[in-house]
Design a protein around this motif. Structure first.
Motif, mmCIF file in Angstrom:
data_model
loop_
_atom_site.group_PDB
_atom_site.id
_atom_site.type_symbol
_atom_site.label_atom_id
_atom_site.label_comp_id
_atom_site.label_asym_id
_atom_site.label_seq_id
_atom_site.Cartn_x
_atom_site.Cartn_y
_atom_site.Cartn_z
ATOM 1 N N ALA A 327 0.826 -1.205 0.000
ATOM 2 C CA ALA A 327 0.000 0.000 0.000
ATOM 3 C C ALA A 327 0.862 1.257 0.000
ATOM 4 C CB ALA A 327 -0.929 0.011 1.216
ATOM 5 N N GLY A 328 2.194 1.095 0.076
ATOM 6 C CA GLY A 328 3.102 2.226 -0.019
ATOM 7 C C GLY A 328 3.437 2.910 1.283
ATOM 8 N N VAL A 329 3.166 2.249 2.442
ATOM 9 C CA VAL A 329 3.432 2.910 3.726
ATOM 10 C C VAL A 329 4.576 2.260 4.497
ATOM 11 C CG1 VAL A 329 1.085 3.758 3.935
ATOM 12 C CG2 VAL A 329 1.663 1.539 4.903
ATOM 13 N N MET A 330 5.164 1.230 3.920
ATOM 14 C CA MET A 330 6.385 0.651 4.454
ATOM 15 C C MET A 330 7.341 0.473 3.273
ATOM 16 S SD MET A 330 5.298 -2.117 7.410
ATOM 17 C CE MET A 330 6.937 -2.076 8.150
ATOM 18 N N PRO A 331 8.636 0.305 3.519
ATOM 19 C CA PRO A 331 9.584 0.174 2.418
ATOM 20 C C PRO A 331 9.134 -0.863 1.394
ATOM 21 C CG PRO A 331 10.763 0.364 4.482
ATOM 22 C CD PRO A 331 9.305 0.271 4.833
ATOM 23 N N GLU A 332 9.375 -0.548 0.120
ATOM 24 C CA GLU A 332 8.916 -1.390 -0.985
ATOM 25 C C GLU A 332 9.409 -2.830 -0.872
ATOM 26 O OE1 GLU A 332 9.771 -1.708 -5.778
ATOM 27 O OE2 GLU A 332 9.923 0.238 -4.781
ATOM 28 N N LYS A 333 10.633 -3.015 -0.438
ATOM 29 C CA LYS A 333 11.232 -4.347 -0.407
ATOM 30 C C LYS A 333 10.519 -5.273 0.570
ATOM 31 C CE LYS A 333 15.798 -6.416 -0.801
ATOM 32 N NZ LYS A 333 17.258 -6.179 -0.753
ATOM 33 N N VAL A 334 9.895 -4.711 1.600
ATOM 34 C CA VAL A 334 9.188 -5.523 2.594
ATOM 35 C C VAL A 334 8.034 -6.292 1.957
ATOM 36 C CG1 VAL A 334 7.823 -5.432 4.731
ATOM 37 C CG2 VAL A 334 9.845 -3.982 4.475
ATOM 38 N N GLY A 335 7.520 -5.784 0.853
ATOM 39 C CA GLY A 335 6.378 -6.422 0.205
ATOM 40 C C GLY A 335 6.734 -7.510 -0.789
ATOM 41 N N THR A 336 8.016 -7.773 -1.015
ATOM 42 C CA THR A 336 8.386 -8.797 -1.999
ATOM 43 C C THR A 336 8.131 -10.201 -1.463
ATOM 44 O OG1 THR A 336 10.682 -8.761 -1.219
ATOM 45 C CG2 THR A 336 10.130 -7.341 -3.089
ATOM 46 N N VAL A 337 7.957 -11.136 -2.381
ATOM 47 C CA VAL A 337 7.649 -12.522 -2.047
ATOM 48 C C VAL A 337 8.763 -13.429 -2.570
ATOM 49 C CG1 VAL A 337 6.024 -14.421 -2.432
ATOM 50 C CG2 VAL A 337 5.170 -12.090 -2.073
ATOM 51 N N HIS A 338 9.191 -14.386 -1.769
ATOM 52 C CA HIS A 338 10.269 -15.299 -2.150
ATOM 53 C C HIS A 338 9.849 -16.134 -3.357
ATOM 54 C CE1 HIS A 338 13.347 -18.439 -1.814
ATOM 55 N NE2 HIS A 338 14.015 -17.624 -0.996
ATOM 56 N N THR A 340 10.784 -19.010 -4.364
ATOM 57 C CA THR A 340 10.649 -20.455 -4.135
ATOM 58 C C THR A 340 9.650 -20.763 -3.026
ATOM 59 O OG1 THR A 340 12.928 -20.857 -4.829
ATOM 60 C CG2 THR A 340 11.861 -22.585 -3.522
ATOM 61 N N HIS A 341 9.816 -20.115 -1.869
ATOM 62 C CA HIS A 341 8.957 -20.396 -0.719
ATOM 63 C C HIS A 341 7.605 -19.706 -0.813
ATOM 64 C CE1 HIS A 341 12.360 -22.356 0.985
ATOM 65 N NE2 HIS A 341 13.060 -21.250 1.169
ATOM 66 N N LEU A 342 7.484 -18.723 -1.693
ATOM 67 C CA LEU A 342 6.240 -17.965 -1.863
ATOM 68 C C LEU A 342 5.797 -17.312 -0.552
ATOM 69 C CD1 LEU A 342 4.285 -20.517 -4.103
ATOM 70 C CD2 LEU A 342 5.794 -18.656 -4.822
ATOM 71 N N SER A 343 6.762 -16.934 0.250
ATOM 72 C CA SER A 343 6.492 -16.289 1.541
ATOM 73 C C SER A 343 6.971 -14.845 1.496
ATOM 74 C CB SER A 343 7.251 -17.021 2.651
ATOM 75 O OG SER A 343 8.653 -16.915 2.442
ATOM 76 N N PRO A 344 6.408 -13.969 2.351
ATOM 77 C CA PRO A 344 6.918 -12.597 2.450
ATOM 78 C C PRO A 344 8.223 -12.607 3.253
ATOM 79 C CG PRO A 344 5.134 -12.905 4.010
ATOM 80 C CD PRO A 344 5.233 -14.182 3.222
ATOM 81 N N HIS A 345 9.268 -13.123 2.645
ATOM 82 C CA HIS A 345 10.503 -13.443 3.368
ATOM 83 C C HIS A 345 11.206 -12.225 3.959
ATOM 84 C CE1 HIS A 345 11.649 -12.398 -0.669
ATOM 85 N NE2 HIS A 345 12.946 -12.445 -0.410
ATOM 86 N N ILE A 346 11.204 -11.105 3.228
ATOM 87 C CA ILE A 346 11.843 -9.896 3.770
ATOM 88 C C ILE A 346 11.074 -9.396 4.985
ATOM 89 C CG2 ILE A 346 12.564 -7.536 3.281
ATOM 90 C CD1 ILE A 346 14.141 -9.670 1.787
ATOM 91 N N SER A 347 9.767 -9.418 4.884
ATOM 92 C CA SER A 347 8.929 -9.019 6.018
ATOM 93 C C SER A 347 9.181 -9.929 7.215
ATOM 94 C CB SER A 347 7.450 -9.072 5.627
ATOM 95 O OG SER A 347 6.626 -8.697 6.708
ATOM 96 N N SER A 348 9.376 -11.217 6.953
ATOM 97 C CA SER A 348 9.663 -12.168 8.024
ATOM 98 C C SER A 348 10.975 -11.830 8.727
ATOM 99 C CB SER A 348 9.728 -13.591 7.461
ATOM 100 O OG SER A 348 10.053 -14.524 8.468
ATOM 101 N N VAL A 349 11.985 -11.491 7.938
ATOM 102 C CA VAL A 349 13.279 -11.118 8.517
ATOM 103 C C VAL A 349 13.153 -9.847 9.357
ATOM 104 C CG1 VAL A 349 15.617 -10.339 7.982
ATOM 105 C CG2 VAL A 349 14.619 -12.244 6.702
ATOM 106 N N VAL A 350 12.398 -8.878 8.848
ATOM 107 C CA VAL A 350 12.181 -7.625 9.584
ATOM 108 C C VAL A 350 11.542 -7.906 10.940
ATOM 109 C CG1 VAL A 350 10.868 -5.469 9.629
ATOM 110 C CG2 VAL A 350 12.053 -6.168 7.538
ATOM 111 N N GLN A 351 10.523 -8.762 10.946
ATOM 112 C CA GLN A 351 9.838 -9.074 12.200
ATOM 113 C C GLN A 351 10.739 -9.853 13.156
ATOM 114 O OE1 GLN A 351 7.326 -9.222 15.254
ATOM 115 N NE2 GLN A 351 7.249 -7.908 13.462
ATOM 116 N N THR A 352 11.568 -10.745 12.623
ATOM 117 C CA THR A 352 12.498 -11.501 13.459
ATOM 118 C C THR A 352 13.496 -10.564 14.137
ATOM 119 O OG1 THR A 352 12.320 -13.463 12.040
ATOM 120 C CG2 THR A 352 14.263 -13.299 13.457
ATOM 121 N N VAL A 353 14.037 -9.636 13.372
ATOM 122 C CA VAL A 353 14.991 -8.664 13.925
ATOM 123 C C VAL A 353 14.324 -7.774 14.961
ATOM 124 C CG1 VAL A 353 16.463 -6.693 13.374
ATOM 125 C CG2 VAL A 353 16.452 -8.694 11.869
ATOM 126 N N THR A 354 13.096 -7.339 14.662
ATOM 127 C CA THR A 354 12.361 -6.480 15.605
ATOM 128 C C THR A 354 12.178 -7.174 16.946
ATOM 129 O OG1 THR A 354 11.154 -5.400 13.803
ATOM 130 C CG2 THR A 354 10.204 -5.244 16.010
#
Length: 491
Positions: A327-338, A340-354
């Motif tokens: 929707a354009g309110v968080m960095p663009e890369k967070v919305g990408t999908v892996h 192979t795994h078809l998961s929001p992998h960047i978002s997953s990493v962000v949440q893990t770090v948080t």
């Protein structure tokens, strides 16, 4: 959902989630977030002890009715708004872009705080368990970080893997509780079986407002069914069915389990048993009715229950971030999908770090993992989710009043309206009893609003305020982006 260009030189990065999750898989995901064994073993004894005693199980029924009314509007909205994002999306469609963005940040606060609170609890339980069996004394936060890493690995991969792990753990923990209840019913308990928990005088006894906090907190996560829309099979049917099944299933299970807990000690003995040590009441009950083997199995499943809980919330938060990015309110890369795994992998990493950073901060400030990390932030999440659902109820009513897409009065006005009233009453009771939850008290030990209460309550104001400010900034600096923020009917 807008297809945005990736930073690579080949093809645009995939940004849409796909999958074939059915009703059962989604129900497993959201019920696991409710962490059944953790609730029965941890929240229920506290609800009995400092809430309304013998009448506490009835509050699960009341909570389920309120949330079922809310679910009617939520499910109806899911049929007409074919987008993931749940509260973020629905509030935007009904009440405008700014309110939708504010709702998104309240949701982020809710799921992040409840997740990190359980990370604190599971770290403590693991530390205590290892030491109790003769192992070394290891700081709770180290165990929390290990669990965060494990959750991060599963969250990075395909959602089907997480759903299978959650399914196995959920069946095991629900199974052991049902076996306990069956054993209590066969044995009859010290005072026999009765319906004393449903007598109005018992429901109204003690502090029902405090008990209601624990009851509502037990349902957090059920509404996340809509988050998995893009990964659901036939979402127009799957999401509503999963939502109703989750609420009804959670309500029936917790009512039965907590009733069994009361009957296990008898209406006259449950308060003394809970007062002795609410934290291990479930283990003592298992020891009596299922023997030492039942106690050991329950202790193991209590740990896996909390793991299932944080894994489920991790998946919910990553998908919220994914929707917000698109929707354009968080960095663009967070919305990408892996790919192979078809998961929001960047978002997953962000949440893990948080989560890892927050746990480290709590460790630096030497917060108690149960009395402070778990209790404080679970309290924040409970109040935030009640207010967020109340806001969503209004959004549902307004949306259908504007669009006339669904003219059924029950689904679009009456049920959401009743749900709103129930949620607001619950929120008022939670606020009134917030000092009890976080332990703020005067010199005589009486609950009062103090520094901790005000700081934690301020979070529930600051996060949506940030959303409104962010919406204003986007509207002022990037009007075209604001117009596409959420393609609502009106701004």
């Amino acid at each position: 959902m807008t297809q945005l260009e990736s930073t690579g030189v080949a093809a645009p990065a995939k940004r849409s989630l796909t999958g074939s999750l059915g009703v059962t898989a989604i129900v497993f995901m959201v019920v696991a977030a409710a962490s059944p064994l953790t609730v029965v073993g941890g929240a229920a004894p506290l609800g009995i002890l400092i809430g309304n005693g013998v009448g506490f199980p009835s509050l699960y029924v009341i909570s389920a009715v309120v949330l079922l009314l809310f679910s009617v509007g939520l499910a109806t909205m899911a049929r007409h708004v074919p987008k993931p994002g749940a509260f973020f999306t629905y509030a935007g469609y009904g009440l405008g872009r700014s309110t939708g963005l504010a709702a998104a940040w309240i949701a982020m606060l809710t799921y992040t705080t409840i997740q990190v609170s359980v990370y604190g609890y599971v770290g403590y339980i693991l530390s205590y368990t290892v030491e109790s069996v003769g192992g070394p004394s290891i700081a709770w936060w180290l165990f929390s970080l290990i669990v965060i890493a494990l959750v991060g690995v599963l969250g990075y991969r395909h959602i089907n893997l997480s759903s299978k792990v959650l399914g196995v753990l959920l069946v095991a923990e629900v199974g052991i509780v049902l076996v306990m209840v069956a054993a209590v019913m066969i044995n009859g308990g010290p005072q026999g079986l009765s319906l004393d928990t449903f007598v109005p005088s018992n429901i109204a006894s003690g502090s029902p407002g405090v008990g209601l906090m624990f009851a509502i907190a037990a349902f957090i996560g059920f509404e996340a069914t809509a988050i998995f829309r893009d990964e659901a099979k036939n979402p127009n049917r799957t999401i509503p069915r999963a939502t109703y099944a989750a609420v009804i299933g959670i309500g029936v299970f917790y009512t039965l389990a907590s009733w069994g807990l009361v009957m296990a000690w008898g209406p006259d003995g449950i308060m003394d048993a809970a007062a002795e040590d609410p934290g291990n009441l479930i283990l003592r009950t298992m020891s009596i009715y299922l023997g030492s083997a039942g106690e050991i199995i329950t202790n193991i499943l209590l740990i896996t229950s909390m793991f299932a809980c944080v894994l489920s919330f991790h998946n919910v938060v990553t998908r919220y971030q994914h929707s917000m990015s698109n929707a354009g309110v968080m960095p663009e890369k967070v919305g990408t999908v892996h790919h192979t795994h078809l998961s929001p992998h960047i978002s997953s990493v962000v949440q893990t770090v948080t989560a890892a950073v927050l746990i480290v901060v709590f460790a630096i400030f030497q917060l108690d993992p149960v009395l402070q990390v778990f209790t404080w932030f679970a309290g924040v999440a409970t109040l935030a989710i009640a207010l967020l659902m109340a806001l969503t109820s209004i959004a549902v009513i307004v949306y259908f009043a504007k669009t006339k897409k669904d003219r059924r009065v029950w689904q679009t006005i009456v049920a959401p309206g009743l749900g709103f009233v129930g949620l607001i009453v619950s929120a008022v009771l939670i606020i009134a009893n917030f000092p009890v939850l976080v332990g703020d008290a005067d010199a005589d030990g009486n609950p009062v609003f103090g520094g901790v209460s005000w700081v934690l309550l301020a979070l529930i104001v600051v996060f949506p305020l940030f959303g409104f400010v962010q919406a204003w900034w986007i509207r002022t600096r990037r009007p075209l982006a604001y117009a596409k923020l959420i393609d609502t009917i009106s701004s």
